[in-house]
Design an enzyme around this catalytic site. Structure first.
Site, mmCIF file in Angstrom:
data_model
loop_
_atom_site.group_PDB
_atom_site.id
_atom_site.type_symbol
_atom_site.label_atom_id
_atom_site.label_comp_id
_atom_site.label_asym_id
_atom_site.label_seq_id
_atom_site.Cartn_x
_atom_site.Cartn_y
_atom_site.Cartn_z
ATOM 1 N N SER A 17 -16.514 35.199 108.328
ATOM 2 C CA SER A 17 -16.308 34.523 109.527
ATOM 3 C C SER A 17 -15.764 32.974 109.429
ATOM 4 C CB SER A 17 -17.647 34.556 110.189
ATOM 5 O OG SER A 17 -17.731 34.005 111.551
ATOM 6 N N TYR A 60 -26.517 33.963 112.235
ATOM 7 C CA TYR A 60 -25.300 34.328 112.069
ATOM 8 C C TYR A 60 -24.417 33.514 111.092
ATOM 9 C CZ TYR A 60 -20.505 36.065 112.970
ATOM 10 O OH TYR A 60 -19.403 36.728 112.981
#
Ligand code: NAD
Length: 264
Positions: A156, A169
């Protein structure tokens, strides 16, 4: 097979992108980026085990099968540590072996860091990072024995940036980038390449609220040098490359597919 590929001579560079005869497992491929990756790998010739969370990735497998490819659908909740082994067993039973593993399944929960529930932290870390390690171990062992294999982890932008209200996350995706390098170092001499793809802002269901928010959508587009959201196909093309012999000298890399976001 496209016309260009069909007419390419055997020594053509395009042959190196072929996945004919390869067997792939793509986690989280019921939806979004995972579905696009599974379909693209199948278009390049791979047989694909499509995995969904609560329900099997049947729609993705149906799309592949009805286009003349070969796909199977499975479900497994990767927030449970026991699920990785079950999923790999099912995939191997259906496919015979796993040559390409795409660790795409992922989740996000948002809370202020100061009150982030430890249960949420544990679940996000299990799904986004620990299950990636488990699946890589399980599939990687047989790849090492065969002396060939490809693992692709979906990282990501938050493998590099911290984000706001998403500490679990960000920590998990930072871990995915580091795990990619750690596995690559150990497994490169054994014929297994381990790479990651870091998607930028991609147009999926997952980001539909952001796309619909006029202000955020404008801010995001202003910040992306390419000036548009990424399409799932943008990511899928990178996955085919990293799954194929064309990328045999690439390992431990995190490939940003972000329209230039991180270059800015
Ligand atoms: P998505 O929500 O459509 O896909 C996530 C997939 O993960 C789903 O198919 C879901 O079944 C699976 N999953 C979630 N929890 C699970 C669990 N407990 N057990 C098993 N599977 C589970 O979203 P997406 O945008 O397609 O995301 C795919 C990957 O790309 C994720 O790892 C995500 O973090 C990453 N990513 C997406 C973007 C984006 O802009 N869409 C950006 C950066 C990274």
């Amino acid at each position: 097979m496209s016309d260009a590929t069909a007419s390419a001579p055997a020594h053509s560079i395009l042959q190196k992108f072929q996945l004919t005869g390869k067997k792939a497992l793509v986690t989280g491929s019921a939806t979004g980026l995972g579905a696009a990756i599974a379909i693209a790998l199948a278009e390049a010739g791979a047989a694909v085990a499509c995995h969904g969370n609560r329900r099997a990735a049947k729609e993705t497998a149906d799309t592949i099968n009805s286009a003349g490819g070969q796909a199977f659908a499975f479900s497994a909740d990767l927030s449970h540590t026991a699920s990785a082994q079950v999923l790999v067993d099912h995939a191997v039973e259906a496919l015979g072996q796993i040559d390409i593993l795409v660790n795409n399944a992922g989740m996000i929960t948002r809370h202020e860091a100061v009150e982030f529930p430890l249960d949420d932290w544990a679940t996000v870390l299990q799904v986004n990072l620990t299950s990636v390690f488990q699946l890589s171990q399980l599939a990687g062992k047989a790849m090492i024995e065969r002396g060939v294999g490809k693992i692709i982890n979906i990282a990501s932008l938050l493998s590099f940036q911290g984000g706001i209200r998403v500490p679990a996350y960000a920590a998990s995706k930072g871990g995915v980038a580091q795990l990619t390098k750690a596995l690559a170092n150990e497994w490169a001499p054994r014929g297994v390449q381990v790479n990651a793809i870091a998607p930028g802002y991609m147009r999926t269901e997952n980001t539909s609220a952001l796309q619909a928010d006029e202000t955020r959508n404008r801010q995001i587009l202003e910040r992306i040098p390419t000036g548009r959201w990424g399409e799932p196909e943008d990511l899928a093309a990178a996955a085919v490359f990293l799954a194929s012999p064309a990328s045999n000298y690439i390992t431990g890399a995190v490939l940003n597919v972000d329209g230039g976001w991180l270059a800015r």
